[in-house]
Design a protein around this motif. Structure first.
Motif, mmCIF file in Angstrom:
data_model
loop_
_atom_site.group_PDB
_atom_site.id
_atom_site.type_symbol
_atom_site.label_atom_id
_atom_site.label_comp_id
_atom_site.label_asym_id
_atom_site.label_seq_id
_atom_site.Cartn_x
_atom_site.Cartn_y
_atom_site.Cartn_z
ATOM 1 N N ILE A 107 0.830 -1.202 0.000
ATOM 2 C CA ILE A 107 0.000 0.000 0.000
ATOM 3 C C ILE A 107 0.867 1.255 0.000
ATOM 4 C CG2 ILE A 107 -1.600 1.346 1.421
ATOM 5 C CD1 ILE A 107 -2.848 -1.361 2.279
ATOM 6 N N ASN A 108 1.876 1.280 0.859
ATOM 7 C CA ASN A 108 2.747 2.458 0.940
ATOM 8 C C ASN A 108 3.447 2.732 -0.386
ATOM 9 O OD1 ASN A 108 2.078 2.880 3.627
ATOM 10 N ND2 ASN A 108 3.835 1.727 4.417
ATOM 11 N N GLN A 109 3.946 1.666 -1.017
ATOM 12 C CA GLN A 109 4.657 1.853 -2.282
ATOM 13 C C GLN A 109 3.708 2.183 -3.433
ATOM 14 O OE1 GLN A 109 7.626 -1.139 -3.197
ATOM 15 N NE2 GLN A 109 8.339 -1.232 -1.080
ATOM 16 N N SER A 110 2.466 1.718 -3.347
ATOM 17 C CA SER A 110 1.502 2.037 -4.405
ATOM 18 C C SER A 110 1.247 3.536 -4.483
ATOM 19 C CB SER A 110 0.184 1.280 -4.185
ATOM 20 O OG SER A 110 -0.549 1.795 -3.077
ATOM 21 N N ALA A 111 1.329 4.208 -3.335
ATOM 22 C CA ALA A 111 1.089 5.655 -3.312
ATOM 23 C C ALA A 111 2.130 6.418 -4.125
ATOM 24 C CB ALA A 111 1.075 6.160 -1.873
ATOM 25 N N THR A 112 3.309 5.832 -4.287
ATOM 26 C CA THR A 112 4.348 6.491 -5.079
ATOM 27 C C THR A 112 4.121 6.313 -6.575
ATOM 28 O OG1 THR A 112 5.865 4.588 -5.162
ATOM 29 C CG2 THR A 112 5.970 5.998 -3.205
ATOM 30 N N LYS A 113 3.185 5.419 -6.949
ATOM 31 C CA LYS A 113 2.841 5.177 -8.357
ATOM 32 C C LYS A 113 1.361 5.467 -8.587
ATOM 33 C CE LYS A 113 7.004 3.493 -9.061
ATOM 34 N NZ LYS A 113 7.994 4.189 -9.926
ATOM 35 N N ALA A 114 0.833 6.434 -7.833
ATOM 36 C CA ALA A 114 -0.603 6.660 -7.746
ATOM 37 C C ALA A 114 -1.290 6.891 -9.088
ATOM 38 C CB ALA A 114 -0.878 7.845 -6.812
ATOM 39 N N THR A 115 -0.650 7.611 -9.987
ATOM 40 C CA THR A 115 -1.288 7.940 -11.264
ATOM 41 C C THR A 115 -0.871 7.000 -12.396
ATOM 42 O OG1 THR A 115 0.464 9.526 -11.827
ATOM 43 C CG2 THR A 115 -1.458 10.370 -10.622
ATOM 44 N N GLN A 116 -0.098 5.970 -12.073
ATOM 45 C CA GLN A 116 0.378 5.044 -13.109
ATOM 46 C C GLN A 116 -0.392 3.742 -13.148
ATOM 47 O OE1 GLN A 116 4.839 6.059 -11.970
ATOM 48 N NE2 GLN A 116 4.793 4.849 -13.854
ATOM 49 N N CYS A 117 -1.346 3.586 -12.239
ATOM 50 C CA CYS A 117 -2.165 2.373 -12.211
ATOM 51 C C CYS A 117 -3.582 2.761 -11.816
ATOM 52 C CB CYS A 117 -1.585 1.356 -11.225
ATOM 53 S SG CYS A 117 -2.564 -0.158 -11.090
ATOM 54 N N PHE A 118 -4.577 2.154 -12.483
ATOM 55 C CA PHE A 118 -5.966 2.443 -12.139
ATOM 56 C C PHE A 118 -6.343 1.726 -10.845
ATOM 57 C CE2 PHE A 118 -10.042 3.934 -14.160
ATOM 58 C CZ PHE A 118 -10.831 3.723 -13.042
ATOM 59 N N TRP A 119 -6.295 0.412 -10.843
ATOM 60 C CA TRP A 119 -6.666 -0.368 -9.664
ATOM 61 C C TRP A 119 -5.479 -1.193 -9.166
ATOM 62 C CZ3 TRP A 119 -10.736 0.570 -6.857
ATOM 63 C CH2 TRP A 119 -11.906 1.075 -7.448
ATOM 64 N N PHE A 120 -5.088 -0.962 -7.923
ATOM 65 C CA PHE A 120 -4.174 -1.853 -7.217
ATOM 66 C C PHE A 120 -5.037 -2.884 -6.484
ATOM 67 C CE2 PHE A 120 -2.000 2.238 -7.501
ATOM 68 C CZ PHE A 120 -0.714 1.881 -7.889
ATOM 69 N N THR A 121 -4.657 -4.153 -6.555
ATOM 70 C CA THR A 121 -5.442 -5.176 -5.858
ATOM 71 C C THR A 121 -4.531 -6.187 -5.180
ATOM 72 O OG1 THR A 121 -5.659 -6.964 -7.534
ATOM 73 C CG2 THR A 121 -7.066 -5.012 -7.808
ATOM 74 N N THR A 122 -5.073 -6.845 -4.174
ATOM 75 C CA THR A 122 -4.368 -7.949 -3.513
ATOM 76 C C THR A 122 -5.372 -8.893 -2.882
ATOM 77 O OG1 THR A 122 -2.687 -8.552 -1.862
ATOM 78 C CG2 THR A 122 -4.146 -6.728 -1.304
ATOM 79 N N LEU A 123 -5.022 -10.148 -2.830
ATOM 80 C CA LEU A 123 -5.798 -11.107 -2.041
ATOM 81 C C LEU A 123 -5.518 -10.860 -0.560
ATOM 82 C CD1 LEU A 123 -5.281 -14.483 -3.960
ATOM 83 C CD2 LEU A 123 -7.397 -13.167 -3.786
ATOM 84 N N VAL A 124 -6.535 -11.047 0.267
ATOM 85 C CA VAL A 124 -6.392 -10.999 1.723
ATOM 86 C C VAL A 124 -7.026 -12.257 2.278
ATOM 87 C CG1 VAL A 124 -6.893 -9.725 3.836
ATOM 88 C CG2 VAL A 124 -6.487 -8.469 1.714
ATOM 89 N N SER A 125 -6.220 -13.138 2.855
ATOM 90 C CA SER A 125 -6.723 -14.438 3.286
ATOM 91 C C SER A 125 -7.456 -14.376 4.623
ATOM 92 C CB SER A 125 -5.583 -15.454 3.371
ATOM 93 O OG SER A 125 -4.678 -15.091 4.408
ATOM 94 N N LYS A 126 -7.049 -13.446 5.482
ATOM 95 C CA LYS A 126 -7.605 -13.398 6.840
ATOM 96 C C LYS A 126 -8.493 -12.173 7.000
ATOM 97 C CE LYS A 126 -3.442 -15.675 8.588
ATOM 98 N NZ LYS A 126 -2.251 -15.551 9.464
ATOM 99 N N LYS A 127 -9.777 -12.407 7.275
ATOM 100 C CA LYS A 127 -10.746 -11.324 7.401
ATOM 101 C C LYS A 127 -10.356 -10.336 8.493
ATOM 102 C CE LYS A 127 -15.719 -10.539 7.940
ATOM 103 N NZ LYS A 127 -17.036 -11.194 8.144
#
Length: 340
Positions: A268-288
């Motif tokens: 998440i932290n690193q995605s903010a540095t590429k904020a305008t270069q990707c539309f949707w960042f996604t990840t699986l989360v196994s534990k609710k």
């Protein structure tokens, strides 16, 4: 930041997932004859394979990829993660829905759509399914050199994948998007199946429980159906009591310092540095129970919109968390420039 939960899907796999039906082993063995040696009658009297046998599972994957996606060559080195194809396909189809929601209900298809698979592994499965189902182009990142070699060989060995998949070695284990997305590079989505566990000991403990459950359930089925090992060739095959980590898996695939939460917070932290270069960042989360911490982290980095998509396969429920930094105007511009 707006945060909302997508409508919960019906029990079972995604409606477009071609693996919703029971495995047709007659058809699959025609596609991949070597599968026949692993197929026999289970405790219910149905044809199946021993899902605690890594070789059986790997050969089943070969057959599924051959029959449904026309992949002529697929293999992975010993000890690497052998993923369940139906669950991997679900993630791809839910990403397609996510893109469609931002594109007037129409799934963007073709080579103009680019995805980044964080931790592609030796198996290359997500890009295979994404390209064959929707024609998307992929970049896969990976920190393991042998996994990179394997994924590259799979991509190069199949005519149906020609020019569609690029695999890049990530030289720094702490980097996810840093030094992976070039300054001028654009992606329509990223995806990731992050390491679940915080240590090797934790991963082994979970694997041991799975092995015990497999053995217990198999014995119960035999007793319930009055079948003995001698009457069923499937059950007569030896069942390993040695832990098999999700049918293989290297350290980077299964555990990391901080476990799932630590890895995704870094993402998440690193995605903010590429904020305008990707539309949707996604990840699986196994534990609710990890969702609350991740939502707070997304607030800290000022994500504009967050969605949580639940996926179910039988009794197992997992979820995809997706976020974007693009505001409504930027989203409309992206759609007009890339998807129309």
């Amino acid at each position: 930041m707006t945060q909302k939960k997508a409508a919960q899907p019906k029990q079972g796999l995604h409606p477009r997932n071609p693996h919703r039906a029971r495995y047709d082993f007659a058809t699959l063995t025609q596609a991949t004859p070597e599968l026949a040696q692993y197929v026999s009658e289970n405790a219910y009297g149905d044809l199946s394979v021993n899902f605690s046998d890594p070789l059986a599972v790997k050969t089943l994957n070969k057959a599924l990829l051959k029959h449904f996606y026309h992949i002529d060559y697929w293999d992975i080195p010993a000890g690497f993660l052998c993923p369940p194809i139906p669950g991997r396909a679900d993630y791809i189809h839910y990403i397609a829905d996510l893109l469609a929601q931002s594109n007037g209900g129409v799934i963007p298809e073709g080579k103009g759509v680019r995805g980044l698979d964080i931790g592609i592994g030796a198996n290359c499965v997500y890009p295979i399914i994404g390209h064959r189902a929707y024609g998307w182009q992929f970049v896969g990142s990976e920190i393991d050199k042998l996994a990179v070699k394997s994924a590259k060989f799979i991509a190069a060995s199949n005519a149906k994948l020609k020019g569609a998949i690029q695999i890049r070695l990530q030289n720094q284990a702490d980097n996810i998007f840093t030094d992976m997305i070039d300054d001028e590079e654009m992606f329509d989505f990223t995806m990731c199946n992050p390491p679940f566990h915080g240590s090797e000991e934790e991963a082994m403990a979970v694997s041991e429980r799975k092995v015990r459950n497999l053995t217990t359930n198999s014995n119960k089925k035999r007793q319930a159906h009055g079948r003995s090992n001698k009457l069923s060739a499937f059950n007569a095959k030896s069942e390993s009591t040695t832990p098999v980590l999700n049918f293989g898996g290297q350290k980077a695939e299964l555990w990391c310092t901080g476990g799932e939460v630590g890895f995704i917070k870094k993402m998440i932290n690193q995605s903010a540095t590429k904020a305008t270069q990707c539309f949707w960042f996604t990840t699986l989360v196994s534990k609710k129970e990890n969702l609350g911490v991740l939502y707070k982290q997304l607030e800290k980095v000022s994500a504009f919109q967050v969605k949580t998509i639940e996926m179910s396969q039988g009794q197992k429920i997992s979820r995809v968390v997706a976020w974007t930094f693009l505001n409504e105007e930027q989203q409309a511009e992206w759609q007009a420039e890339r998807w129309v």
